[in-house]
Design a protein around this motif. Structure first.
Motif, PDB file in Angstrom:
ATOM      1  N   ASP A 173       0.874  -1.314  -0.156  1.00  0.00           N
ATOM      2  CA  ASP A 173      -0.077   0.021  -0.119  1.00  0.00           C
ATOM      3  C   ASP A 173       0.817   1.319   0.010  1.00  0.00           C
ATOM      4  N   MET A 174       1.922   1.203   0.735  1.00  0.00           N
ATOM      5  CA  MET A 174       2.784   2.335   0.784  1.00  0.00           C
ATOM      6  C   MET A 174       3.387   2.702  -0.637  1.00  0.00           C
ATOM      7  N   VAL A 175       3.697   1.537  -1.161  1.00  0.00           N
ATOM      8  CA  VAL A 175       4.308   1.635  -2.638  1.00  0.00           C
ATOM      9  C   VAL A 175       3.225   2.401  -3.687  1.00  0.00           C
ATOM     10  N   ARG A 176       2.164   1.618  -3.373  1.00  0.00           N
ATOM     11  CA  ARG A 176       1.184   2.141  -4.573  1.00  0.00           C
ATOM     12  C   ARG A 176       0.641   3.723  -4.143  1.00  0.00           C
ATOM     13  N   GLN A 177       1.051   4.154  -2.997  1.00  0.00           N
ATOM     14  CA  GLN A 177       0.579   5.668  -2.729  1.00  0.00           C
ATOM     15  C   GLN A 177       1.309   6.654  -3.741  1.00  0.00           C
ATOM     16  N   ASP A 178       2.580   5.815  -4.194  1.00  0.00           N
ATOM     17  CA  ASP A 178       3.597   6.948  -4.988  1.00  0.00           C
ATOM     18  C   ASP A 178       3.453   6.202  -6.619  1.00  0.00           C
ATOM     19  N   ILE A 179       3.084   5.013  -6.340  1.00  0.00           N
ATOM     20  CA  ILE A 179       3.040   4.279  -7.796  1.00  0.00           C
ATOM     21  C   ILE A 179       1.681   3.556  -8.031  1.00  0.00           C
ATOM     22  N   PRO A 180       0.841   4.290  -8.135  1.00  0.00           N
ATOM     23  CA  PRO A 180      -0.491   3.582  -8.174  1.00  0.00           C
ATOM     24  C   PRO A 180      -0.780   2.551  -9.348  1.00  0.00           C
ATOM     25  N   ASP A 181      -0.184   2.558 -10.433  1.00  0.00           N
ATOM     26  CA  ASP A 181      -0.193   1.377 -11.314  1.00  0.00           C
ATOM     27  C   ASP A 181       0.848   0.258 -11.243  1.00  0.00           C
ATOM     28  N   ILE A 182       1.444   0.161 -10.253  1.00  0.00           N
ATOM     29  CA  ILE A 182       2.615  -0.969 -10.211  1.00  0.00           C
ATOM     30  C   ILE A 182       2.039  -2.065 -10.182  1.00  0.00           C
ATOM     31  N   ASN A 183       2.500  -3.140 -10.883  1.00  0.00           N
ATOM     32  CA  ASN A 183       1.922  -4.483 -10.859  1.00  0.00           C
ATOM     33  C   ASN A 183       3.072  -5.068  -9.885  1.00  0.00           C
ATOM     34  N   VAL A 184       2.237  -5.857  -8.646  1.00  0.00           N
ATOM     35  CA  VAL A 184       2.922  -6.315  -7.552  1.00  0.00           C
ATOM     36  C   VAL A 184       2.499  -7.861  -7.798  1.00  0.00           C
ATOM     37  N   ILE A 185       3.605  -8.600  -7.567  1.00  0.00           N
ATOM     38  CA  ILE A 185       3.504 -10.162  -7.514  1.00  0.00           C
ATOM     39  C   ILE A 185       4.173 -10.485  -6.328  1.00  0.00           C
ATOM     40  N   ILE A 186       3.515 -11.292  -5.495  1.00  0.00           N
ATOM     41  CA  ILE A 186       4.094 -11.725  -4.138  1.00  0.00           C
ATOM     42  C   ILE A 186       4.219 -13.266  -4.356  1.00  0.00           C
ATOM     43  N   VAL A 187       5.464 -13.746  -4.085  1.00  0.00           N
ATOM     44  CA  VAL A 187       5.511 -15.172  -4.058  1.00  0.00           C
ATOM     45  C   VAL A 187       5.933 -15.635  -2.895  1.00  0.00           C
ATOM     46  N   GLY A 188       5.260 -16.677  -2.297  1.00  0.00           N
ATOM     47  CA  GLY A 188       5.586 -16.983  -1.041  1.00  0.00           C
ATOM     48  C   GLY A 188       6.126 -18.679  -1.282  1.00  0.00           C
ATOM     49  N   ILE A 189       7.195 -18.774  -0.276  1.00  0.00           N
ATOM     50  CA  ILE A 189       7.713 -20.110  -0.093  1.00  0.00           C
ATOM     51  C   ILE A 189       7.334 -20.721   1.098  1.00  0.00           C
ATOM     52  N   GLN A 190       6.507 -21.942   1.097  1.00  0.00           N
ATOM     53  CA  GLN A 190       5.922 -22.427   2.110  1.00  0.00           C
ATOM     54  C   GLN A 190       7.066 -23.055   3.078  1.00  0.00           C
ATOM     55  N   VAL A 191       6.869 -22.584   4.428  1.00  0.00           N
ATOM     56  CA  VAL A 191       7.894 -22.901   5.335  1.00  0.00           C
ATOM     57  C   VAL A 191       7.307 -24.016   6.287  1.00  0.00           C
ATOM     58  N   SER A 192       8.263 -24.851   7.082  1.00  0.00           N
ATOM     59  CA  SER A 192       7.594 -25.734   8.060  1.00  0.00           C
ATOM     60  C   SER A 192       7.777 -25.022   9.545  1.00  0.00           C
ATOM     61  N   ASN A 193       8.728 -24.301   9.661  1.00  0.00           N
ATOM     62  CA  ASN A 193       8.718 -23.601  11.016  1.00  0.00           C
ATOM     63  C   ASN A 193       9.441 -22.252  10.854  1.00  0.00           C
ATOM     64  N   CYS A 194       9.057 -21.325  11.564  1.00  0.00           N
ATOM     65  CA  CYS A 194       9.517 -19.889  11.447  1.00  0.00           C
ATOM     66  C   CYS A 194      10.062 -19.475  13.069  1.00  0.00           C
ATOM     67  N   ASP A 195      10.313 -20.438  13.964  1.00  0.00           N
ATOM     68  CA  ASP A 195      10.689 -19.987  15.184  1.00  0.00           C
ATOM     69  C   ASP A 195      12.211 -19.433  15.173  1.00  0.00           C
ATOM     70  N   PHE A 196      12.280 -18.519  15.814  1.00  0.00           N
ATOM     71  CA  PHE A 196      13.470 -17.700  16.071  1.00  0.00           C
ATOM     72  C   PHE A 196      14.732 -18.421  16.452  1.00  0.00           C
ATOM     73  N   GLY A 197      15.896 -18.518  15.847  1.00  0.00           N
ATOM     74  CA  GLY A 197      16.967 -19.363  16.073  1.00  0.00           C
ATOM     75  C   GLY A 197      17.053 -20.472  15.193  1.00  0.00           C
ATOM     76  N   THR A 198      15.991 -20.978  14.412  1.00  0.00           N
ATOM     77  CA  THR A 198      16.190 -21.996  13.861  1.00  0.00           C
ATOM     78  C   THR A 198      16.540 -21.937  12.501  1.00  0.00           C
ATOM     79  N   ASP A 199      17.597 -23.092  11.956  1.00  0.00           N
ATOM     80  CA  ASP A 199      17.965 -23.209  10.647  1.00  0.00           C
ATOM     81  C   ASP A 199      17.088 -23.074   9.542  1.00  0.00           C
TER      82      ASP A 199
END
Length: 109
Positions: free
Chosen positions: A60-86
């Motif tokens: 949304d912050m980017v779109r305030q300045d560049i309203p017509d920007i094409n945004v593609i969000i790519v997610g990588i499925q994780v198994s764990n996001c605990d801090f300190g894990t490899d």
């Protein structure tokens, strides 16, 4: 660290027509699976990295300045996001594959 919010003003000053965001996510896939996430439904795919701001707010912050920007969000499925894990080897492999892919794109074409 190297998080999107640290570079948001650099991105905006470049005035891109396209913006790709790659992030760790929980979207119900297999660990290391890559998925293009629907920006309008980010609430269903929990982004899990250590951003100080949610991804949809950064977009949304980017779109305030560049309203017509094409945004593609790519997610990588994780198994764990605990801090300190490899990072899981399957997640690292997926991230490396995306890096290789983007490095091969010829932006001058």
């Amino acid at each position: 660290g190297q998080t999107f919010e640290n570079y948001i003003f650099d991105v905006i000053s470049y005035l891109p027509t396209d913006l790709f965001i790659v992030d760790a996510a929980f979207f119900g896939g297999k660990t290391g699976e890559i998925s293009v996430l629907d920006e309008k439904n980010l609430g269903t795919a929990k982004m899990v990295s250590t951003h100080s701001l949610p991804v949809n707010l950064l977009v949304d912050m980017v779109r305030q300045d560049i309203p017509d920007i094409n945004v593609i969000i790519v997610g990588i499925q994780v198994s764990n996001c605990d801090f300190g894990t490899d990072i899981n080897p399957d997640v690292k492999k997926a991230a490396d594959a995306l890096i290789d892919y983007f490095n091969k794109i010829n932006v001058d074409d």
